[in-house]
Scaffold this motif. Structure first.
Motif, PDB file in Angstrom:
ATOM      1  N   LEU A  94      41.208  37.024  30.070  1.00 13.88           N
ATOM      2  CA  LEU A  94      42.162  37.212  31.174  1.00 13.88           C
ATOM      3  C   LEU A  94      41.845  38.485  31.953  1.00 13.88           C
ATOM      4  N   GLN A  95      41.517  39.542  31.228  1.00  9.90           N
ATOM      5  CA  GLN A  95      41.160  40.795  31.888  1.00  9.90           C
ATOM      6  C   GLN A  95      39.911  40.617  32.746  1.00  9.90           C
ATOM      7  N   SER A  96      38.903  39.928  32.195  1.00  6.64           N
ATOM      8  CA  SER A  96      37.658  39.713  32.937  1.00  6.64           C
ATOM      9  C   SER A  96      37.892  38.862  34.190  1.00  6.64           C
ATOM     10  N   MET A  97      38.716  37.828  34.061  1.00  5.49           N
ATOM     11  CA  MET A  97      39.027  37.006  35.232  1.00  5.49           C
ATOM     12  C   MET A  97      39.846  37.800  36.241  1.00  5.49           C
ATOM     13  N   GLY A  98      40.741  38.668  35.733  1.00  2.00           N
ATOM     14  CA  GLY A  98      41.519  39.522  36.616  1.00  2.00           C
ATOM     15  C   GLY A  98      40.638  40.470  37.403  1.00  2.00           C
ATOM     16  N   ASP A  99      39.586  40.989  36.765  1.00  4.71           N
ATOM     17  CA  ASP A  99      38.658  41.882  37.465  1.00  4.71           C
ATOM     18  C   ASP A  99      37.990  41.173  38.642  1.00  4.71           C
ATOM     19  N   ILE A 100      37.609  39.913  38.433  1.00  7.74           N
ATOM     20  CA  ILE A 100      36.975  39.148  39.510  1.00  7.74           C
ATOM     21  C   ILE A 100      37.974  38.896  40.633  1.00  7.74           C
TER      22      ILE A 100
END
Length: 372
Positions: free
Chosen positions: A318-324
């Protein structure tokens, strides 16, 4: 002789000795001896990642112990089946097995077996984010191990407490625990336990930016895992070395390591390990600007983490997708992802990652509130 080969990591040779001994016990109509051999073969299967085969061995041994009237033998098989359930992410089934085994050990007056079960229940608490409860379990088990003179059991508990410290961002405390546990593992001649500690110390070095030191630790741990025949341990080290390559900008080398580790995890049926590798490959895609490919990787990894029951892994995705989303200007979507990740990190007790998400959330809210 089979026990010696197993202890030295010679799984194939150990399996042959156990099979030969079992055949002799069959001729002697010795259910107890046969059960010991079948259980030992299950131990070999478990170490080698053959979970289904190991489960069948332990079930067979449990029945043979029942015929022999051996409650302690039954307890050891039930606990071993719980270990398989735990490895495969079946936490509720594992918890039930460990509690059943604990009752059997208590009925036979076996404090060592009881401690093993309490420690295993602590592992489930830890994985489910119940850190306070897990800490209580590990300390209770450590006390029992000290009372029985089990340096091995104590080492396992000290290492586990170190993992809680590490997850809570207490790096110095965790480092001290891992070093203490490593000394105990050296004392007991356990290369597998020592490898786990060396890799954990490498994780601390990696978190603190000591890349060269971390790489040295992971290579040392990999060698120890190879000596014990632990494919999963080796795969974990290869993946960790890939993380260092990624951080240092060696994307091609990192990708090679992640794919190598993923192949091992697939062969072992390790959903968790495979998810970790896919997530890491997604990070390379993200760094190289391949946002759509990265999002697909992160979604795939998230599904695997959900299947494995790993909230920490879910939060990472979720954090990685949020960064994108944040990078692409999708603030509303990014905010949603970071808030979901922060909640999961909070439950898991991961203070370090939670701070990162809170920082992102604060920045996005500031941007949304700022007059256009």
């Amino acid at each position: 002789m089979g026990d010696i080969d197993f202890q030295c990591g010679r799984n194939g040779e150990a399996l042959q000795w156990f099979r030969q001994a079992e055949q002799l016990y069959v001729l002697l109509w010795d259910s107890q001896g046969r059960a010991n051999c079948v259980r030992s073969m299950g131990d070999v299967d478990f170490r080698s990642g053959r979970n289904n085969e190991a489960l069948e061995r332990f079930k067979e041994a449990r029945e043979l112990y029942a015929v022999a009237g051996d409650l302690q033998g039954r307890a050891s098989c039930v606990r071993s089946m719980g270990n398989i359930d735990f490895r495969c992410g079946r936490n509720e089934e594992a918890l039930e097995r460990f509690k059943q085994a604990e009752e059997l050990y208590i009925s036979t007056g076996d404090p060592l077996g009881t401690a093993n079960c309490i420690r295993s229940i602590g592992y489930i608490d830890f994985q489910c984010g119940r850190n306070d409860k897990a800490l209580q379990r590990f300390k209770e088990a450590e006390g029992l191990y000290i009372s029985t003179g089990s340096a091995q059991g104590r080492a396992n508990c000290v290492q586990s407490i170190g993992k809680i410290d590490f997850q809570c961002g207490k790096n110095d405390e965790a480092l001290e625990r891992f070093r203490q546990a490593e000394e105990l593992y050296i004392l007991t001649g356990d290369p597998q336990g020592r490898a786990n500690c060396v890799r954990s110390i490498g994780d601390i070095d990696f978190r603190c930016g000591r890349n060269d030191k971390a790489l040295e630790r992971f290579k040392e741990a990999e060698g120890l895992y190879i000596s014990t025949g632990s494919a999963q341990g080796r795969a974990n080290c290869v993946r960790s070395m890939g993380d260092i390559d990624y951080r240092c900008g060696r994307n091609e080398k990192a990708l090679e390591r992640f794919k190598e580790a993923e192949g091992v995890y697939i062969s072992m049926g390790s959903v968790q390990g495979r998810a970790n590798c896919i997530h890491s490959i997604g990070k390379i895609d993200s760094q190289c600007g391949r946002n759509d490919d990265a999002l697909e990787r992160f979604r795939q990894a998230e599904e695997l983490y959900i299947l494995a029951g790993d909230p920490q892994g879910m939060a990472n995705c979720l954090q990685s997708m949020g960064d994108i989303d944040y990078r692409c200007g999708r603030n509303d979507k990014a905010l949603e992802r970071f808030e979901a990740a922060e909640e999961l990190y909070r439950k898991a007790g991961d203070a370090h990652s939670r701070v990162y998400c809170l920082g992102r959330i604060s920045g996005i809210i500031h941007n949304l509130e700022e007059p256009q």
